[in-house]
Design a protein around this motif. Structure first.
Motif, PDB file in Angstrom:
ATOM      1  N   SER A   1     -43.521  28.854 -30.403  1.00 16.62           N
ATOM      2  CA  SER A   1     -44.014  29.520 -31.609  1.00 16.62           C
ATOM      3  C   SER A   1     -44.605  30.873 -31.238  1.00 16.62           C
ATOM      4  CB  SER A   1     -45.093  28.674 -32.283  1.00 16.62           C
ATOM      5  OG  SER A   1     -46.235  28.578 -31.431  1.00 16.62           O
ATOM      6  N   ALA A   2     -44.834  31.703 -32.264  1.00 11.93           N
ATOM      7  CA  ALA A   2     -45.484  32.991 -32.041  1.00 11.93           C
ATOM      8  C   ALA A   2     -46.891  32.795 -31.502  1.00 11.93           C
ATOM      9  CB  ALA A   2     -45.527  33.782 -33.354  1.00 11.93           C
ATOM     10  N   GLU A   3     -47.565  31.750 -31.980  1.00 12.59           N
ATOM     11  CA  GLU A   3     -48.922  31.485 -31.513  1.00 12.59           C
ATOM     12  C   GLU A   3     -48.940  31.144 -30.027  1.00 12.59           C
ATOM     13  OE1 GLU A   3     -48.629  31.466 -35.684  1.00 12.59           O
ATOM     14  OE2 GLU A   3     -47.551  30.171 -34.267  1.00 12.59           O
ATOM     15  N   GLN A   4     -47.950  30.363 -29.583  1.00  9.91           N
ATOM     16  CA  GLN A   4     -47.880  30.027 -28.166  1.00  9.91           C
ATOM     17  C   GLN A   4     -47.535  31.258 -27.329  1.00  9.91           C
ATOM     18  OE1 GLN A   4     -45.006  27.031 -27.030  1.00  9.91           O
ATOM     19  NE2 GLN A   4     -46.050  26.609 -25.096  1.00  9.91           N
ATOM     20  N   VAL A   5     -46.667  32.123 -27.847  1.00  6.15           N
ATOM     21  CA  VAL A   5     -46.401  33.392 -27.168  1.00  6.15           C
ATOM     22  C   VAL A   5     -47.708  34.149 -26.960  1.00  6.15           C
ATOM     23  CG1 VAL A   5     -45.342  35.671 -27.433  1.00  6.15           C
ATOM     24  CG2 VAL A   5     -44.012  33.621 -27.946  1.00  6.15           C
ATOM     25  N   GLY A   6     -48.516  34.223 -28.010  1.00  7.71           N
ATOM     26  CA  GLY A   6     -49.797  34.915 -27.915  1.00  7.71           C
ATOM     27  C   GLY A   6     -50.711  34.302 -26.880  1.00  7.71           C
ATOM     28  N   ARG A   7     -50.747  32.970 -26.823  1.00  5.80           N
ATOM     29  CA  ARG A   7     -51.616  32.299 -25.855  1.00  5.80           C
ATOM     30  C   ARG A   7     -51.164  32.568 -24.422  1.00  5.80           C
ATOM     31  NH1 ARG A   7     -51.379  28.190 -29.835  1.00  5.80           N
ATOM     32  NH2 ARG A   7     -49.822  26.985 -28.663  1.00  5.80           N
ATOM     33  N   ARG A   8     -49.846  32.496 -24.180  1.00  2.66           N
ATOM     34  CA  ARG A   8     -49.359  32.692 -22.816  1.00  2.66           C
ATOM     35  C   ARG A   8     -49.574  34.130 -22.345  1.00  2.66           C
ATOM     36  NH1 ARG A   8     -46.430  28.365 -20.421  1.00  2.66           N
ATOM     37  NH2 ARG A   8     -46.644  29.692 -18.579  1.00  2.66           N
ATOM     38  N   ALA A   9     -49.335  35.097 -23.230  1.00 11.17           N
ATOM     39  CA  ALA A   9     -49.588  36.491 -22.863  1.00 11.17           C
ATOM     40  C   ALA A   9     -51.080  36.737 -22.669  1.00 11.17           C
ATOM     41  CB  ALA A   9     -49.028  37.424 -23.930  1.00 11.17           C
ATOM     42  N   ALA A  10     -51.905  36.150 -23.522  1.00 13.69           N
ATOM     43  CA  ALA A  10     -53.354  36.310 -23.396  1.00 13.69           C
ATOM     44  C   ALA A  10     -53.872  35.698 -22.101  1.00 13.69           C
ATOM     45  CB  ALA A  10     -54.061  35.684 -24.599  1.00 13.69           C
ATOM     46  N   ALA A  31     -49.086  41.062 -31.992  1.00 15.54           N
ATOM     47  CA  ALA A  31     -50.165  40.684 -32.912  1.00 15.54           C
ATOM     48  C   ALA A  31     -50.794  39.345 -32.545  1.00 15.54           C
ATOM     49  CB  ALA A  31     -49.637  40.650 -34.351  1.00 15.54           C
ATOM     50  N   SER A  32     -49.980  38.353 -32.187  1.00 13.24           N
ATOM     51  CA  SER A  32     -50.548  37.041 -31.852  1.00 13.24           C
ATOM     52  C   SER A  32     -51.303  37.089 -30.536  1.00 13.24           C
ATOM     53  CB  SER A  32     -49.440  35.983 -31.799  1.00 13.24           C
ATOM     54  OG  SER A  32     -48.502  36.252 -30.766  1.00 13.24           O
ATOM     55  N   THR A  33     -50.921  37.992 -29.642  1.00 11.83           N
ATOM     56  CA  THR A  33     -51.658  38.155 -28.388  1.00 11.83           C
ATOM     57  C   THR A  33     -53.042  38.717 -28.664  1.00 11.83           C
ATOM     58  OG1 THR A  33     -49.576  38.558 -27.217  1.00 11.83           O
ATOM     59  CG2 THR A  33     -51.608  39.222 -26.099  1.00 11.83           C
TER      60      THR A  33
END
Length: 258
Positions: free
Chosen positions: A8-17, A40-42
């Protein structure tokens, strides 16, 4: 390249963060910040960690990737205003340490050279966050950009201006035709590059970037030459990759080692 496949986009954000947080917690850091929908999600996840988990940005110096020519920093659609609205104003990053090219500079060529030297003067970028355009651009390095280019003035492609018209009330003619952008050579000097991509509209560009030849026609493909590039994808963005099984196996192994 390290490929990270997310659900998901949220998981993309978590992994990049995760990558950005790890560097920030080590001490003074220089971050390269992208704007647009992809990161944005990051930013949302980094803001959450700042508010809820004590992640501090007081020792961070930040450089944005690019800026529209002709727009002053306080214009609502300048990337200086955008990065403040989307990220910086929600954390404790000192505004004196936030750097963007001056889109309203009288001499844009001199401004580009100054900005490139400012990055060098700060010690270089530790983690550069990137998105990718549907035509393969990173930053505002449009197709046919030199793979060794430095921060410079560029002409925006019609496709890029059309994609960005949504930020200018849907009017292509209101989107500036010129920009200042970190070059592909500048981006390549970052110690780590983290590119996030979301949605099937980016799938062809992602496939060309990861599995195609290194080519100025797909500027993002220059990351194949980067010693430490991480590509974080949702299912749509990854949907045209041909080696998904291998990427999943490698990701499982890397996650297990960590």
């Amino acid at each position: 390249m390290q490929i990270i496949l997310c659900e998901s986009a949220e998981q993309v954000g978590r992994r990049a963060a995760d990558i950005i947080e790890a560097r920030v917690r080590q001490g003074p850091a220089v971050l390269g910040l992208a704007t647009g929908g992809s990161p944005a999600s990051t930013y949302a996840e980094l803001i959450r960690r700042h508010r809820e988990e004590g992640l501090r940005f007081g020792d961070v110096t930040a450089f944005t990737l690019d800026e529209y020519a002709g727009l002053p920093a306080d214009h609502p659609q300048s990337y200086h205003s955008t990065i403040r609205r989307e990220f910086v104003d929600h954390v404790d990053l000192d505004l004196a340490k936030l750097h963007t090219p001056r889109g309203d500079a009288e001499d844009l060529v001199a401004e580009a050279a100054r900005y490139d030297l400012a990055i060098v003067g700060a010690g270089g970028i530790d983690v550069q966050l990137l998105g990718i355009g549907a035509n393969g651009h990173i930053g505002f390095n449009e197709p046919t950009s030199s793979l060794r280019s430095r921060t410079r003035v560029k002409t925006l492609a019609v496709a890029t201006r059309t994609a960005n018209a949504r930020f200018f009330e849907g009017d292509d003619e209101e989107v500036p035709k010129l920009c200042l952008t970190q070059g592909l050579g500048t981006i390549g000097e970052s110690r780590q590059a983290v590119l996030v991509a979301l949605g099937s509209a980016k799938a062809a560009a992602v496939q060309a970037m990861v599995e195609g030849p290194v080519s100025a026609f797909c500027p993002g493909s220059v990351l194949q030459l980067h010693p430490r590039a991480t590509i974080v994808l949702d299912p749509g963005a990854a949907s045209q990759l041909t080696m998904l099984e291998y990427y999943r196996d490698a990701q499982a192994l890397n996650d297990g080692l960590q």
